[in-house]
Design a protein around this motif. Structure first.
Motif, short mmCIF file in Angstrom:
data_model
loop_
_atom_site.label_atom_id
_atom_site.label_comp_id
_atom_site.label_asym_id
_atom_site.label_seq_id
_atom_site.Cartn_x
_atom_site.Cartn_y
_atom_site.Cartn_z
N GLU A 171 -36.35 96.66 -35.48
CA GLU A 171 -37.29 97.29 -35.06
C GLU A 171 -38.64 95.60 -34.51
O GLU A 171 -39.26 96.47 -34.05
CB GLU A 171 -37.40 98.22 -36.28
N THR A 174 -38.53 94.42 -30.50
CA THR A 174 -38.17 95.48 -30.12
C THR A 174 -40.21 96.21 -29.71
O THR A 174 -40.06 96.39 -29.01
CB THR A 174 -37.87 97.13 -30.30
N ALA A 187 -32.67 97.09 -24.85
CA ALA A 187 -30.65 97.78 -24.69
C ALA A 187 -30.47 97.96 -25.65
O ALA A 187 -30.90 96.15 -26.88
CB ALA A 187 -29.89 97.79 -23.96
N VAL A 188 -30.34 98.39 -27.20
CA VAL A 188 -30.04 97.54 -28.45
C VAL A 188 -28.43 98.78 -29.09
O VAL A 188 -27.73 99.56 -28.78
CB VAL A 188 -31.02 98.75 -29.28
N VAL A 193 -26.10 100.85 -35.28
CA VAL A 193 -26.63 100.92 -34.33
C VAL A 193 -26.63 102.86 -34.33
O VAL A 193 -25.09 102.68 -33.93
CB VAL A 193 -27.42 100.03 -33.54
N ASP A 195 -27.90 106.52 -31.67
CA ASP A 195 -29.43 106.37 -30.81
C ASP A 195 -30.44 107.35 -31.42
O ASP A 195 -31.80 106.72 -31.27
CB ASP A 195 -29.00 107.51 -29.77
N ARG A 198 -32.17 104.02 -32.28
CA ARG A 198 -33.18 103.83 -30.63
C ARG A 198 -34.22 104.10 -30.78
O ARG A 198 -35.46 103.75 -30.37
CB ARG A 198 -32.16 103.89 -29.62
N LYS A 199 -34.71 105.54 -30.53
CA LYS A 199 -35.45 106.87 -30.50
C LYS A 199 -36.21 105.25 -31.29
O LYS A 199 -37.97 105.84 -31.10
CB LYS A 199 -35.38 107.87 -30.75
N ALA A 203 -37.11 101.19 -28.10
CA ALA A 203 -36.15 101.23 -27.24
C ALA A 203 -35.88 101.96 -26.26
O ALA A 203 -35.39 103.71 -26.48
CB ALA A 203 -34.74 99.89 -27.81
N ASP A 204 -35.24 101.48 -25.29
CA ASP A 204 -34.52 102.51 -24.10
C ASP A 204 -33.27 102.54 -23.66
O ASP A 204 -33.19 103.99 -23.72
CB ASP A 204 -34.98 101.77 -22.50
N TYR A 206 -29.19 102.66 -25.77
CA TYR A 206 -28.51 102.66 -26.35
C TYR A 206 -26.81 102.83 -25.85
O TYR A 206 -26.71 103.90 -25.54
CB TYR A 206 -28.86 103.48 -28.17
#
Length: 222
Positions: A171, A174, A187-188, A193, A195, A198-199, A203-204, A206
């Protein structure tokens, strides 16, 4: 000529490195990715075609099988090794500009995490699909990612973590990347991890598997 390229793809798919390699048993004694790539170049097949119609085809098949749990990490690592062996013959053509790379992908395992198998699998899959990979290694701090992105303009970046405790680093990194280079695409991935995570961290993309990331990257430059 196309039969030779499909044989190269098969060597990558099944992890046949060279003639003396015992794996896979069903291809014992046959030429591997090493010999066939050299033969293809000797026969005048362009390095670009060997990459796109041989290596990339094989790596895509492995990626899809891995996603569907039809093969597992050891087989993928053998495929990656076969691909790396073939790439040694193609590297001079990358350096001369004869083979066009799709773009640059920077990857590293985040600060506090020393796991690298997942990162290495992703690196191999991405490289096998025609991308230049800049691997920063493990335990990578935010400033190292930022400096690499500044050095490689328009590169995509991938953050890997295997431990739930290092998701905090993911985190932080990013956010640092987005502050320094707002347009950078991050990308993670990694076992803990999701999605939703990611949100949450901004990040863009996952993907639960390397093939999903490859498909995302390819779509960005299509």
């Amino acid at each position: 000529m196309s039969e030779l390229l499909s044989n190269i793809a098969e060597c990558i798919e099944f992890g046949k490195i060279n003639k003396v390699a015992p794996f896979p048993p069903q291809m014992k004694g046959q030429d591997g990715a090493d010999e066939l790539t050299r033969q293809a170049l000797d026969e005048g097949i362009s390095a670009q075609r060997i990459l796109t119609e041989g290596l990339m085809v094989g790596m895509e098949k492995v990626g899809i099988k891995f996603r569907e749990n039809k093969v597992f990490v050891p087989q993928v690592l053998m495929s990656a090794k076969a691909m790396s062996t073939a790439m040694i013959h193609l590297k001079p053509f990358f350096l001369s500009g004869e083979v066009k790379e799709k773009g640059t992908f920077i990857i590293g395992t985040v600060e506090g995490d020393l796991h690298d198998i997942g990162k290495n699998l992703v690196s191999m899959m991405v490289e096998g699909n025609g991308w230049k990979v800049v691997d920063l290694g493990t335990d990578v701090k935010a400033e190292q990612f930022v400096s690499a992105i500044k050095e490689h303009q328009n590169a995509f970046v991938g953050l890997s973590a295997l431990l739930t405790t290092t998701m905090v680093s993911m985190e932080k990194i990013t956010k640092a990347i987005k502050e320094a280079i707002p347009e950078a695409k991050v990308a993670v991935g990694g076992a803990p991890v999701t999605d939703d995570f990611r949100k949450k961290i901004g990040a863009d993309v996952y993907s639960p598997d390397p093939q999903g990331l490859v498909e995302y990257l390819n779509a960005q430059v299509a």
